[in-house]
Scaffold this active site. Sequence first.
Site, mmCIF file in Angstrom:
data_model
loop_
_atom_site.group_PDB
_atom_site.id
_atom_site.type_symbol
_atom_site.label_atom_id
_atom_site.label_comp_id
_atom_site.label_asym_id
_atom_site.label_seq_id
_atom_site.Cartn_x
_atom_site.Cartn_y
_atom_site.Cartn_z
ATOM 1 N N THR A 79 -43.082 -1.313 25.054
ATOM 2 C CA THR A 79 -43.349 -0.145 25.460
ATOM 3 C C THR A 79 -43.269 0.357 26.961
ATOM 4 O O THR A 79 -42.717 1.515 27.276
ATOM 5 C CB THR A 79 -44.855 0.380 25.198
ATOM 6 O OG1 THR A 79 -45.932 -0.734 25.856
ATOM 7 C CG2 THR A 79 -45.310 0.146 23.916
ATOM 8 N N ASN A 170 -57.811 1.273 24.028
ATOM 9 C CA ASN A 170 -56.652 2.139 24.295
ATOM 10 C C ASN A 170 -56.041 2.651 23.285
ATOM 11 O O ASN A 170 -55.699 2.047 22.087
ATOM 12 C CB ASN A 170 -55.657 0.932 25.073
ATOM 13 C CG ASN A 170 -54.294 1.686 25.306
ATOM 14 O OD1 ASN A 170 -54.160 2.880 25.620
ATOM 15 N ND2 ASN A 170 -53.361 0.962 25.587
ATOM 16 N N LYS A 351 -33.383 30.171 -13.725
ATOM 17 C CA LYS A 351 -32.704 29.542 -12.682
ATOM 18 C C LYS A 351 -31.971 30.262 -12.146
ATOM 19 O O LYS A 351 -30.921 31.252 -12.776
ATOM 20 C CB LYS A 351 -32.233 28.104 -13.163
ATOM 21 C CG LYS A 351 -31.426 27.228 -12.162
ATOM 22 C CD LYS A 351 -30.040 27.761 -12.100
ATOM 23 C CE LYS A 351 -29.068 27.381 -13.038
ATOM 24 N NZ LYS A 351 -27.554 27.584 -12.964
ATOM 25 N N HIS A 363 -42.229 34.026 -23.591
ATOM 26 C CA HIS A 363 -42.448 32.617 -24.080
ATOM 27 C C HIS A 363 -40.994 32.340 -24.678
ATOM 28 O O HIS A 363 -40.149 32.691 -25.155
ATOM 29 C CB HIS A 363 -43.294 32.530 -25.403
ATOM 30 C CG HIS A 363 -43.414 33.914 -26.046
ATOM 31 N ND1 HIS A 363 -44.814 34.500 -26.020
ATOM 32 C CD2 HIS A 363 -42.567 34.922 -26.731
ATOM 33 C CE1 HIS A 363 -44.803 35.692 -26.876
ATOM 34 N NE2 HIS A 363 -43.455 35.965 -26.819
#
Length: 459
Positions: A79, A170, A351, A363
């Site tokens: 790190t 930590n 769509k 429907h």
Amino acid sequence: MSNRFAVILAAGKGTRMKSKLYKVLHPVCGKPMVQHVVDQVSQLGLQKLVTVVGHGAEMVQEQLGNVSEFALQAEQLGTAHAVDQAAGVLANEEGTTLVICGDTPLITAETMEALLQQHKEAGAMATVLTAYIEEPAGYGRIVRNENGHVEKIVEHKDANEKELAIKEINTGTYCFDNKALFASLSKVSNDNVQGEYYLPDVIEILKNEGHIVSAYQTEHFDETLGVNDRVALSQAEIIMKNRINRKNMVNGVTIIDPSNTYISADAIIGSDTVLHPGTIIEGNTVIGSDCEIGPHTVIRDSEIGDRTTIRQSTVHDSKLGTEVSVGPFAHIRPDSVIGDEVRVGNFVEIKKTVFGNRSKASHLSYIGDAQVGEDVNLGCGSITVNYDGKNKFKTVIGNGVFIGCNSNLVAPVTVEDGAYVAAGSTITENVPSKALSVARARQVNKEDYVDQLLNKKKS
């Protein structure tokens, strides 16, 4: 207020994730972990933000765009080594630098601001964000002297028996005086079990040089959760989901079963909207007020107007107006625009269609690549035949059109305003305004045919 900078550590390979996807890009509630971190640190009034990347650098850069500058850690040597890669951007700056890991998606701006304030008030060169937990295995320990001041941070693998008993850990988030940070990084050694350059060693270096080192202990340990494997990822998902659901409920949204409702971090939902169990709201979805969503409904990257009801249906990348009724079992696919007071009923698929105000498909219909006017009625089984096996074609239906049941509109075709299409028709040519179009074989009744047929079978 002094200048503020931040370094996000996002170079780890994430081998424990066992994934082709770069670790910090794994989503939590629909948003990549590192994006959660960036969104929070961006609220701190930073002058510069640097993200340290390594494996998968291009993907992280594409995700964050120009919000951050980037530094490359070609080799993962620890790190401290990672932070040092940001020296080209930050080393000459004066101010305070926040260092945080990119795999801590639950951290909040409020906690980081409290850390920054503690750092300022203490006049410290370094301040570490700590937490107290009963089972600290795997975490670095905060070692304090007899006066309670931070002496150093010891990694779990390097800790002795006494240090392993410490329960203050930590969290991996720090504040540093920027100049002191980069001056100390060159003094960090890799003489440890892992053979890495640890950023926590900077704490001890600064302390030994006589500088003030401070700590801010958060009460919100869950914010510090680091995600290193799929188990931790699921834990972060649950915590973030509960946080998002609570925020929405506080803001006036009714969630019938919060444990079974999923809302993305970026979704916006209006007051007095009710979410039923099994509802999943993804992406940048915006839902208005007084809506009823679910049960078992998925909405992704869509805009839903006020007083709209969506039941047991799916809506993707579309816009719905006010007082729309959708479902059950409807599918509104991308690039659809649904007007006000529309009815999209059971087993209807829409769509890439503009569907006008007050129109209905109640429907068993497919409406694709179409422009549907206002006050249109599409009877049961109405189909826009938009694909010839190679190309898609458009269907245009004017205002006030009535389409009878079980009708096929073979695109490209236009049905003009006020026209009627008889049930069972297959329309291949344009229908003029206010005309009745009948496109089916004429019915023929054969009298006494059944008796004749049955007698023939007996003989």
